[in-house]
Write an enzyme that holds these catalytic residues in place. Structure first.
Site, PDB file in Angstrom:
ATOM      1  N   ALA A  68      -9.254 -15.350 -37.495  1.00  0.00           N
ATOM      2  CA  ALA A  68     -10.462 -14.774 -36.896  1.00  0.00           C
ATOM      3  C   ALA A  68     -10.983 -15.693 -35.803  1.00  0.00           C
ATOM      4  CB  ALA A  68     -11.535 -14.562 -37.957  1.00  0.00           C
ATOM      5  N   GLY A 105     -14.666 -16.484 -33.692  1.00  0.00           N
ATOM      6  CA  GLY A 105     -16.108 -16.271 -33.623  1.00  0.00           C
ATOM      7  C   GLY A 105     -16.696 -16.927 -32.393  1.00  0.00           C
ATOM      8  N   GLY A 106     -18.018 -16.912 -32.321  1.00  0.00           N
ATOM      9  CA  GLY A 106     -18.679 -17.480 -31.158  1.00  0.00           C
ATOM     10  C   GLY A 106     -18.518 -18.980 -31.049  1.00  0.00           C
ATOM     11  N   MET A 107     -18.527 -19.672 -32.197  1.00  0.00           N
ATOM     12  CA  MET A 107     -18.447 -21.129 -32.205  1.00  0.00           C
ATOM     13  C   MET A 107     -17.045 -21.664 -32.484  1.00  0.00           C
ATOM     14  SD  MET A 107     -21.937 -22.111 -34.268  1.00  0.00           S
ATOM     15  CE  MET A 107     -21.303 -23.742 -34.613  1.00  0.00           C
ATOM     16  N   GLY A 108     -16.247 -20.896 -33.205  1.00  0.00           N
ATOM     17  CA  GLY A 108     -14.962 -21.454 -33.596  1.00  0.00           C
ATOM     18  C   GLY A 108     -13.920 -20.416 -33.942  1.00  0.00           C
ATOM     19  N   ASP A 129     -27.918 -16.091 -42.833  1.00  0.00           N
ATOM     20  CA  ASP A 129     -27.067 -15.170 -42.068  1.00  0.00           C
ATOM     21  C   ASP A 129     -26.200 -14.331 -43.015  1.00  0.00           C
ATOM     22  OD1 ASP A 129     -26.192 -13.950 -39.752  1.00  0.00           O
ATOM     23  OD2 ASP A 129     -24.622 -15.435 -39.348  1.00  0.00           O
ATOM     24  N   LYS A 152     -11.373 -23.912 -40.339  1.00  0.00           N
ATOM     25  CA  LYS A 152     -12.277 -23.479 -39.286  1.00  0.00           C
ATOM     26  C   LYS A 152     -12.355 -24.590 -38.240  1.00  0.00           C
ATOM     27  CE  LYS A 152     -16.931 -21.592 -38.568  1.00  0.00           C
ATOM     28  NZ  LYS A 152     -18.188 -21.180 -39.258  1.00  0.00           N
ATOM     29  N   VAL A 206     -10.869 -19.446 -37.045  1.00  0.00           N
ATOM     30  CA  VAL A 206     -10.454 -19.672 -38.421  1.00  0.00           C
ATOM     31  C   VAL A 206      -8.952 -19.432 -38.509  1.00  0.00           C
ATOM     32  CG1 VAL A 206     -10.727 -19.006 -40.833  1.00  0.00           C
ATOM     33  CG2 VAL A 206     -12.706 -18.955 -39.300  1.00  0.00           C
TER      34      VAL A 206
END
Length: 335
Positions: free
Chosen positions: A20, A22-25, A136, A42, A27
């Site tokens: 996956a 995401g915005g920051m990192g 979150d 991650k 996986v």
């Protein structure tokens, strides 16, 4: 540092395939070569790693999640930094996010929904007892494995009671669609804030869409604060509908204030059989509250309602043959 399949981090974690982004990192599915076990890794993106605030949040995620040991929380094994690339090593959960399930199935039957919410609440109860607010909770952060076993992931914007804030006063943290009104107003997170997010998930799972939608995240956040929750369809069991209504109260003091309180409420719900519709009462109807047993051990009320069967209710709430349901201590659930 360039990250790709075959990259080894910390001298032992070999990245195999991207799971996956995401915005920051990112996986990755990986392998711990020392312990010979699969892991999820991650990795903080290069641009995010250069941002001190992002880096602190990443470290907070490692610290907060690593201190939580529970079957409904994805376990964190290790944290490290290699050539300026920060990484987090976690339990690899063979499953799919609840968001994927909802995209595919649109709605869930009530028993399955209660099972998923119950397990999530158990994990949150442990986190809250440790002073960690997730901030979150959303379907994308709930991994559902075989048998609907749930693992809470991504404590990236979580906050422990002993950590200094990483945001300016009034800054909003979390995902707008699942944001509690008090968080939208920039107020501190409490256990009731995570409970509100579970209410949004429950609404979405029985209706097929979230209660508040708008063109921008800001407009959605404002809707959480100002707009009334849309009515639930009559096909939702009255007990479940009432609980969802309370979970989505604007005032956090009117909600179940803790995940532990929510667990108690979930254990006593009366659910409608899948595929049944509410029926009008007749003169021959049984008196209010009269119940009869079914073949699976559940208790069924006239009109199709049923209390939670033993396969769903946690052991401490199952009826005892010689007395009332067992009680619950603050730390007994999920153990």
């Amino acid at each position: 540092m360039t990250i790709s399949s075959g990259t080894t981090l910390g001298g032992r974690y070999v990245l195999r395939s991207l799971l996956a982004v995401g915005g920051m990192g990112e996986v990755w599915r990986g392998e711990d070569t020392e312990l010979d076990r699969p892991v999820a890794v991650k990795v903080l993106k290069e641009g995010a790693a250069a941002n001190e605030t992002f880096l602190k949040r990443f470290r907070n995620e490692a610290k907060n999640a690593a201190g939580l040991a529970h079957e409904n929380i994805a376990q964190v094994y290790d944290y490290g930094d290699q050539e300026g690339t920060a990484y987090l090593v976690m339990e690899l959960v063979e499953g799919e996010p609840l968001s994927t399930i909802l995209e595919r199935e649109r709605t869930l039957d009530e028993a399955r929904l209660v099972r998923i919410i119950m397990q999530t609440a158990r994990g949150l109860d442990v986190a809250h007892d440790a002073g960690v607010m997730h901030r979150d909770i959303k379907p994308g952060n709930l991994l559902v494995a075989h048998g609907d076993a749930v693992r809470i992931t991504d404590f990236g914007v979580s906050r422990s009671m002993d950590q200094t804030t990483l945001t300016q006063t009034g800054m909003v943290m979390g995902t707008a669609q699942y944001l509690a009104p008090e968080l939208a107003l920039g107020k501190p997170a409490t256990p009731a804030s995570d409970v509100y997010a579970l209410g949004i998930i429950a609404f979405e799972a029985v209706v097929g869409k979230r209660p508040f939608t708008a063109a921008t995240a800001v407009d959605i956040a404002i809707a959480h604060v100002n707009e009334a929750v849309p009515p639930l369809p009559a096909t939702v069991s009255p007990d479940l509908a009432q609980l969802i209504k309370e979970l989505l109260e604007k005032n956090p003091r009117k909600r179940p204030r803790t995940a532990g309180e929510l667990i108690e409420r979930l254990g006593s719900l009366t659910l409608r059989e899948p595929g049944t519709v509410p029926s009008a009462p007749t003169a021959a109807s049984a008196p209010r509250g009269e119940a009869a047993s079914t073949s699976d051990g559940a208790r069924t009320r006239r009109g199709g309602g049923r209390t939670m069967p033993p396969s769903i209710a946690p052991r401490e709430y199952r009826p005892r043959p010689d007395g009332p349901p067992r009680g619950r201590s603050a730390r007994s659930v999920g153990q």
